[in-house]
Design a protein around this motif. Sequence first.
Motif, mmCIF file in Angstrom:
data_model
loop_
_atom_site.group_PDB
_atom_site.id
_atom_site.type_symbol
_atom_site.label_atom_id
_atom_site.label_comp_id
_atom_site.label_asym_id
_atom_site.label_seq_id
_atom_site.Cartn_x
_atom_site.Cartn_y
_atom_site.Cartn_z
ATOM 1 N N CYS A 1 107.732 -75.584 -29.876
ATOM 2 C CA CYS A 1 107.928 -74.290 -29.092
ATOM 3 C C CYS A 1 107.730 -73.403 -29.767
ATOM 4 O O CYS A 1 106.710 -72.244 -29.476
ATOM 5 N N CYS B 1 118.773 -71.105 -40.132
ATOM 6 C CA CYS B 1 119.419 -72.177 -39.481
ATOM 7 C C CYS B 1 120.523 -72.666 -40.505
ATOM 8 O O CYS B 1 121.891 -72.706 -40.295
ATOM 9 N N LYS C 1 111.228 -80.458 -31.226
ATOM 10 C CA LYS C 1 110.802 -79.763 -30.124
ATOM 11 C C LYS C 1 110.965 -78.109 -30.167
ATOM 12 O O LYS C 1 109.867 -77.570 -29.686
ATOM 13 N N ILE C 2 111.815 -77.641 -30.894
ATOM 14 C CA ILE C 2 111.933 -76.081 -31.394
ATOM 15 C C ILE C 2 110.770 -75.799 -32.292
ATOM 16 O O ILE C 2 110.076 -74.873 -31.918
ATOM 17 N N GLU D 1 118.813 -85.533 -32.888
ATOM 18 C CA GLU D 1 118.878 -84.068 -33.388
ATOM 19 C C GLU D 1 117.599 -83.738 -34.096
ATOM 20 O O GLU D 1 117.053 -82.467 -33.881
ATOM 21 N N GLN E 1 115.139 -83.044 -31.432
ATOM 22 C CA GLN E 1 115.348 -81.667 -30.998
ATOM 23 C C GLN E 1 114.862 -80.672 -31.857
ATOM 24 O O GLN E 1 114.174 -79.629 -31.541
ATOM 25 N N SER E 2 114.811 -80.779 -32.983
ATOM 26 C CA SER E 2 114.149 -79.806 -34.042
ATOM 27 C C SER E 2 112.672 -79.692 -33.894
ATOM 28 O O SER E 2 112.064 -78.800 -33.873
ATOM 29 N N ILE F 1 113.972 -72.079 -40.249
ATOM 30 C CA ILE F 1 114.600 -73.493 -40.708
ATOM 31 C C ILE F 1 115.685 -73.056 -41.690
ATOM 32 O O ILE F 1 116.902 -73.294 -41.522
#
Lengths: 136, 136
Positions: free
Chosen positions: A54, A72, A50-51, A44, A47-48, A69
């Motif tokens: 992005c 979220c 990656k965001i 996870e 994945q964070s 963040i």
Amino acid sequence: MGYSIGGASQKAGISASTIRYYEKEGLLPSIKRDKNGIRSFTDEDLQSLKIIECLKATGMPIKDIQKFINLCADGDNSLQERYELFLDRKAVVQKQISELKEVEKMIDFKCWYYKTAIEAGTEKIHANKSKIISTV
Amino acid sequence: MGYSIGGASQKAGISASTIRYYEKEGLLPSIKRDKNGIRSFTDEDLQSLKIIECLKATGMPIKDIQKFINLCADGDNSLQERYELFLDRKAVVQKQISELKEVEKMIDFKCWYYKTAIEAGTEKIHANKSKIISTV
DNA sequence: TTATAGTTTAAAGCTACTTTAAGTTGAAAA
DNA sequence: TTTTCAACTTAAAGTAGCTTTAAACTATAA
């Protein structure tokens, strides 16, 4: 067990020092440490990352990513706000793509300019096109 | 007469301080001054600025752009080298475009993610897709 | 003639990292 | 068992590419 910072760095394609910097800036609030203080990254967390990459690719400043963040962490209350954030980013990235396409056109022109100049042996063949062509 | 730095700034869409910085870094060696030391920009100078912006848009560092400017001063001797430089830059910009397209795809996914979450009233509808979806 | 708008430079400030320095830890080789 | 090695830690300094600030100068309009 999770990944070490080296493993996370490799998997994400981001340098370890950049990951440390992101953590310090509050972009990665969920990264755990073992008893010795060594970071352990979950899938996870990757994945964070990656965001984050992005959003960064769209030119978003670190401080704004940090605000996202925080959103979220607010859970369902901030869904609309986060949705609009990504709609905005979509517009930004589309503009970036079309600008880079213009840049590519300009580069294509320069390639042609130099190719023909090389064939002619001199740049002078492009003289008196001053409105269109710069000497640089 | 030429343009003042303010006029050049407006025409090129680059801030005056950035233009001064570029000149200081040797990117604009041909800019003339009047007797009072005030810069006067020709249309050719503006074209040079466009090329500089073009190279910068491909992520080229200022120092490398400066080297290119020096190549230009070498005249026909450096045609081949300059040609290859632009071929390289074409590859770079194409990579950038394809990467931004990937970024756009990810953003599209996030837009869908939040849109459906808003419709459902909660992000929880996307739970247990952990391999695909991060909570951030 | 005096504002004011625009120019100049040098220097400091800012963002997003990267590098360096000095120290800690765990595992493998001697 | 000891030592050596890679990989981790932090804090602080360095870097790139600007932007902002401060102090001074100049041209023009009221």
